[in-house]
Design a protein around this motif. Structure first.
Motif, short mmCIF file in Angstrom:
data_model
loop_
_atom_site.label_atom_id
_atom_site.label_comp_id
_atom_site.label_asym_id
_atom_site.label_seq_id
_atom_site.Cartn_x
_atom_site.Cartn_y
_atom_site.Cartn_z
N ARG A 103 1.02 -0.98 -0.20
CA ARG A 103 -0.19 0.03 0.26
C ARG A 103 1.07 1.00 0.55
N ASP A 104 -0.16 2.33 -0.84
CA ASP A 104 1.03 3.55 -0.66
C ASP A 104 0.85 3.88 1.24
N GLY A 105 1.27 5.22 1.04
CA GLY A 105 0.75 6.09 2.27
C GLY A 105 2.06 6.04 3.65
N SER A 106 1.51 6.09 4.92
CA SER A 106 2.65 6.89 5.31
C SER A 106 3.11 5.17 6.77
N PRO A 107 4.13 4.96 6.80
CA PRO A 107 4.52 3.76 7.21
C PRO A 107 4.25 3.71 8.90
N VAL A 108 3.53 2.70 9.44
CA VAL A 108 3.56 1.87 10.57
C VAL A 108 5.34 2.16 11.63
N LEU A 109 5.75 2.79 12.19
CA LEU A 109 6.61 2.25 12.95
C LEU A 109 6.44 1.55 14.25
#
Length: 345
Positions: free
Chosen positions: A217-223
């Motif tokens: 998926r595109d978008g911000s990652p989970v850290l």
């Protein structure tokens, strides 16, 4: 070194039995070391299930021929797969007497029925744990790396990451941990070996599963990160594996991450969620959690904030202090928060 240890016979290699040689084969002590079990377990199997050496001589050490060794190895393999010892012994004896009998090995796991007894040679308190948990614990106690890999990989492949963590990995790790707490240092090596193989299976999980991972998926990652000083990473590794299976962008920052490094990673990646793991309450870093909640990035007038996920038993009781954070009770709930509507993986 104790006096009894110094008098042990020198180990001999397992090989063909020379014809006409009375002392052919290896001793019980040598065989026990090869298989990672105790000599008392060999004696118990002999007395209970008739899995002893075929040839015996009065007044001399028992000797195990290659055929005897093969039978006991089969017993170890079956019990490490969770087959109850009595049933495993019947199968091992049958294989030894008819090694070419078709389907015996394949039918062995199916012949077993779940029981509620503890592992015979390990004494780990399994209670009503699944057969696979008992088998995995037996393999760990024997320090049998090959068996650990086979069982973990097969379970992940057939049942997925979440089921493997909840039904196999976590219960067995807890059982070994409880045994270590009550047995001094006797089981430290068992816990370390099991943890390493669990970690290996989780990192390989996206490749082991029967179907390919979902498209990224595109978008911000989970850290994902542990609080400073925290070394327990396996629950985060399970979450990492499950998120990767879902195609979710995720970054694993690992154990004992310094606070300044975590803040720098948040500023660089702009994550939607930061998952902070704490195993114990003494390690839970409330000031760091509050700081991360206040941290913002992006263009002026459109600043963004991360959603903080406080994971692990160390954060219990911290909800009032870190208002607005999410605190999942386990892996399944964490996935529901991070990937709403996603199917189990």
């Amino acid at each position: 070194m104790s006096g009894s240890a110094a008098r042990e016979p020198v180990p001999k290699a397992v090989g063909p039995v020379p014809s006409g040689t009375d002392d052919a084969g290896i001793t019980s002590g040598d065989l026990a070391r090869q298989l990672g079990i105790s000599p008392s377990t060999l004696r118990s199997w002999d007395q209970r299930y008739r899995l002893g050496p075929a040839r015996r001589q009065e007044g001399r050490h028992r000797r195990w021929t290659p055929q005897d060794v093969a039978m006991v190895r089969e017993m170890c393999r079956l019990t490490s797969e969770g087959v109850p010892p009595a049933e495993a012994a019947r199968i091992a004896r049958r294989r030894e007497s008819a090694p070419d009998a078709a389907g015996v090995r394949a039918a062995a796991p199916a012949a077993a029925q779940p029981d509620t007894t503890a592992s015979e040679e390990s004494g780990l308190p399994h209670g009503a744990a699944r057969r696979e948990c008992r088998g995995l614990a037996r393999a760990a106690v024997r320090l049998d790396s090959d068996a650990l890999d086979r069982q973990l990989e097969a379970f992940v492949r057939h049942h997925g990451v979440v089921a493997a963590w909840e039904r196999l990995m976590m219960p067995t790790l807890h059982a070994v941990g409880r045994k270590w707490e009550t047995a001094g240092d006797r089981y430290v090596e068992v816990e370390h070996l099991l943890s390493w193989h669990v970690s290996t299976a989780l990192r390989s999980a996206p490749l082991l599963h029967g179907s390919p991972p979902m498209p990224g998926r595109d978008g911000s990652p989970v850290l994902l990160a542990c609080v400073p000083g925290e070394q327990h990473t396996l629950p985060l590794e399970a979450l990492h594996a499950a998120l990767r299976r879902l195609g979710h962008p995720v970054r694993m920052l690992g154990a004992a991450l310094p606070a300044e490094a975590l803040v720098a990673a948040v500023r660089r990646t702009g994550p939607d969620h930061v998952v902070l793991w704490s195993q114990t309450r003494s390690q839970a870093n409330v000031p760091l959690a509050l700081y991360l909640q206040q941290e913002a990035w992006g263009i002026k007038g459109a600043r963004r904030h991360t959603t903080l996920v406080l994971a692990g038993p160390g954060w219990r009781g911290a909800r009032p202090a870190v208002a607005g954070s999410l605190q999942p009770a386990g892996l399944r709930e964490a996935l529901a928060l991070l990937s709403p509507g996603a199917a189990p993986v």
